[in-house]
Design a protein around this motif. Structure first.
Motif, PDB file in Angstrom:
ATOM      1  N   CYS A 140       1.387  40.944  40.669  1.00 41.86           N
ATOM      2  CA  CYS A 140       1.762  39.924  41.655  1.00 41.86           C
ATOM      3  C   CYS A 140       0.534  39.200  42.191  1.00 41.86           C
ATOM      4  O   CYS A 140       0.543  37.976  42.384  1.00 41.86           O
ATOM      5  N   ASP A 141      -0.518  39.955  42.456  1.00 40.87           N
ATOM      6  CA  ASP A 141      -1.723  39.401  43.092  1.00 40.87           C
ATOM      7  C   ASP A 141      -2.648  38.677  42.125  1.00 40.87           C
ATOM      8  O   ASP A 141      -3.619  38.049  42.559  1.00 40.87           O
ATOM      9  N   HIS A 142      -2.378  38.789  40.835  1.00 44.55           N
ATOM     10  CA  HIS A 142      -3.242  38.166  39.824  1.00 44.55           C
ATOM     11  C   HIS A 142      -2.386  37.388  38.834  1.00 44.55           C
ATOM     12  O   HIS A 142      -2.058  37.897  37.753  1.00 44.55           O
ATOM     13  N   PRO A 143      -2.012  36.156  39.198  1.00 43.35           N
ATOM     14  CA  PRO A 143      -1.179  35.343  38.290  1.00 43.35           C
ATOM     15  C   PRO A 143      -1.822  35.254  36.902  1.00 43.35           C
ATOM     16  O   PRO A 143      -3.031  35.097  36.767  1.00 43.35           O
ATOM     17  N   GLY A 144      -0.974  35.398  35.896  1.00 45.46           N
ATOM     18  CA  GLY A 144      -1.470  35.383  34.520  1.00 45.46           C
ATOM     19  C   GLY A 144      -1.657  36.773  33.944  1.00 45.46           C
ATOM     20  O   GLY A 144      -1.898  36.917  32.749  1.00 45.46           O
ATOM     21  N   THR A 145      -1.563  37.811  34.801  1.00 49.68           N
ATOM     22  CA  THR A 145      -1.629  39.178  34.288  1.00 49.68           C
ATOM     23  C   THR A 145      -0.214  39.681  34.016  1.00 49.68           C
ATOM     24  O   THR A 145       0.764  39.151  34.549  1.00 49.68           O
ATOM     25  N   HIS A 146      -0.129  40.708  33.204  1.00 51.39           N
ATOM     26  CA  HIS A 146       1.154  41.255  32.782  1.00 51.39           C
ATOM     27  C   HIS A 146       1.047  42.766  32.693  1.00 51.39           C
ATOM     28  O   HIS A 146      -0.046  43.318  32.589  1.00 51.39           O
ATOM     29  N   ALA A 147       2.189  43.416  32.695  1.00 49.68           N
ATOM     30  CA  ALA A 147       2.239  44.861  32.466  1.00 49.68           C
ATOM     31  C   ALA A 147       2.974  45.109  31.157  1.00 49.68           C
ATOM     32  O   ALA A 147       3.830  44.330  30.748  1.00 49.68           O
ATOM     33  N   GLN A 148       2.615  46.186  30.518  1.00 48.77           N
ATOM     34  CA  GLN A 148       3.260  46.620  29.286  1.00 48.77           C
ATOM     35  C   GLN A 148       3.530  48.113  29.401  1.00 48.77           C
ATOM     36  O   GLN A 148       2.927  48.802  30.215  1.00 48.77           O
ATOM     37  N   GLY A 149       4.423  48.588  28.572  1.00 48.35           N
ATOM     38  CA  GLY A 149       4.732  50.008  28.630  1.00 48.35           C
ATOM     39  C   GLY A 149       5.713  50.400  27.557  1.00 48.35           C
ATOM     40  O   GLY A 149       5.717  49.846  26.460  1.00 48.35           O
ATOM     41  N   TYR A 150       6.561  51.344  27.896  1.00 47.16           N
ATOM     42  CA  TYR A 150       7.541  51.830  26.926  1.00 47.16           C
ATOM     43  C   TYR A 150       8.830  52.196  27.629  1.00 47.16           C
ATOM     44  O   TYR A 150       8.861  52.465  28.833  1.00 47.16           O
ATOM     45  N   ALA A 151       9.903  52.192  26.865  1.00 44.16           N
ATOM     46  CA  ALA A 151      11.224  52.591  27.344  1.00 44.16           C
ATOM     47  C   ALA A 151      11.687  53.777  26.521  1.00 44.16           C
ATOM     48  O   ALA A 151      11.443  53.843  25.316  1.00 44.16           O
ATOM     49  N   ILE A 152      12.337  54.704  27.188  1.00 41.39           N
ATOM     50  CA  ILE A 152      12.900  55.890  26.530  1.00 41.39           C
ATOM     51  C   ILE A 152      14.410  55.697  26.425  1.00 41.39           C
ATOM     52  O   ILE A 152      15.060  55.261  27.377  1.00 41.39           O
ATOM     53  N   SER A 153      14.958  56.027  25.273  1.00 42.45           N
ATOM     54  CA  SER A 153      16.374  55.781  25.015  1.00 42.45           C
ATOM     55  C   SER A 153      17.289  56.699  25.819  1.00 42.45           C
ATOM     56  O   SER A 153      16.894  57.767  26.291  1.00 42.45           O
ATOM     57  N   LEU A 154      18.525  56.240  25.977  1.00 37.81           N
ATOM     58  CA  LEU A 154      19.515  56.897  26.818  1.00 37.81           C
ATOM     59  C   LEU A 154      19.893  58.291  26.337  1.00 37.81           C
ATOM     60  O   LEU A 154      20.323  59.135  27.123  1.00 37.81           O
ATOM     61  N   ASP A 155      19.713  58.568  25.048  1.00 35.42           N
ATOM     62  CA  ASP A 155      20.113  59.865  24.513  1.00 35.42           C
ATOM     63  C   ASP A 155      19.140  60.982  24.902  1.00 35.42           C
ATOM     64  O   ASP A 155      19.405  62.147  24.636  1.00 35.42           O
ATOM     65  N   ARG A 156      18.044  60.642  25.553  1.00 36.54           N
ATOM     66  CA  ARG A 156      17.075  61.650  25.959  1.00 36.54           C
ATOM     67  C   ARG A 156      17.153  61.908  27.452  1.00 36.54           C
ATOM     68  O   ARG A 156      17.452  61.011  28.237  1.00 36.54           O
ATOM     69  N   GLU A 157      16.867  63.136  27.850  1.00 37.98           N
ATOM     70  CA  GLU A 157      16.988  63.492  29.263  1.00 37.98           C
ATOM     71  C   GLU A 157      15.894  62.857  30.117  1.00 37.98           C
ATOM     72  O   GLU A 157      16.032  62.775  31.335  1.00 37.98           O
ATOM     73  N   ASP A 158      14.832  62.372  29.494  1.00 37.55           N
ATOM     74  CA  ASP A 158      13.763  61.698  30.236  1.00 37.55           C
ATOM     75  C   ASP A 158      13.885  60.169  30.147  1.00 37.55           C
ATOM     76  O   ASP A 158      12.895  59.448  30.234  1.00 37.55           O
TER      77      ASP A 158
END
Length: 200
Positions: A140-158
């Motif tokens: 939010c404080d640094h326009p032009g920056t982004h975040a990246q990451g990962y998603a875990i599927s629904l079939d897993r408990e995490d």
């Protein structure tokens, strides 16, 4: 010219890391995952042209949400996955088919949607990374920056979304100084001609 050479090298590294990522994604458990900054960075560079105008969502100026012992994740994984820009790490047209899928880049507006729809716990942390809320505030404080990451599927408990990278295609002295402080515990930091902080 130097940026083009760097991109070619990064893409080569990305293919190798991507092969590891696919095997890892298929067999990983709850402590998932980490592909590495080169793989995600190279794939992200290809998506950077599609990054539109910077929008500052109202959530940027909201109070930090109260912590919850058991975060009530939104279980609509199909809708979640349809809005995340998953990365095709191998270049074969496949992005996320289950397990762990890597995405990027998301600007502040995209992150705000994840929070608003309860797909992202503000207190989630990728190991030594700042909390998801703190990463959001940095974006939010640094326009032009982004975040990246990962998603875990629904079939897993995490089942969840986690953030592990802060990225920007360009960097100036102000962003560099703030990033050095914010990314002090990152496993990999790049601040030469772009920003990339990666927490394993």
């Amino acid at each position: 010219m130097r940026r083009s050479i760097n991109l070619v090298v990064s893409v080569g590294v990305a293919v190798v890391c991507g092969l590891v990522a696919v095997a890892f994604s298929a067999s990983s458990g709850p402590s998932d995952p980490a592909v590495g900054p080169a793989a995600v960075g190279a794939a992200t560079s290809e998506m950077a042209d599609g990054v539109g105008a910077v929008v500052r969502p109202a959530l940027c100026d909201a109070d930090r949400p109260a912590a919850r012992d058991a975060f009530p994740f939104n279980r609509d994984a199909a809708r979640r996955d349809s809005m995340l820009p998953f990365l095709d790490l191998l270049g074969n047209g496949e992005t996320f088919t289950g397990g762990a899928g890597f995405f990027g880049p998301l600007d502040a507006a995209g992150l705000a949607t994840l929070f608003d729809e309860r797909w992202l716990d503000p207190d989630d942390r990728q190991n030594a990374a700042p909390s998801a809320w703190d990463i959001f505030q940095f974006v939010c404080d640094h326009p032009g920056t982004h975040a990246q990451g990962y998603a875990i599927s629904l079939d897993r408990e995490d089942y969840r979304v986690s953030l592990e990278t802060v990225w920007a295609p360009e960097i100036d002295d102000v962003l560099r100084a703030d990033a050095v402080e914010f990314c002090v515990d990152a496993d990999a930091v790049e601040t030469s001609d772009h920003l990339e902080c990666f927490w394993d």
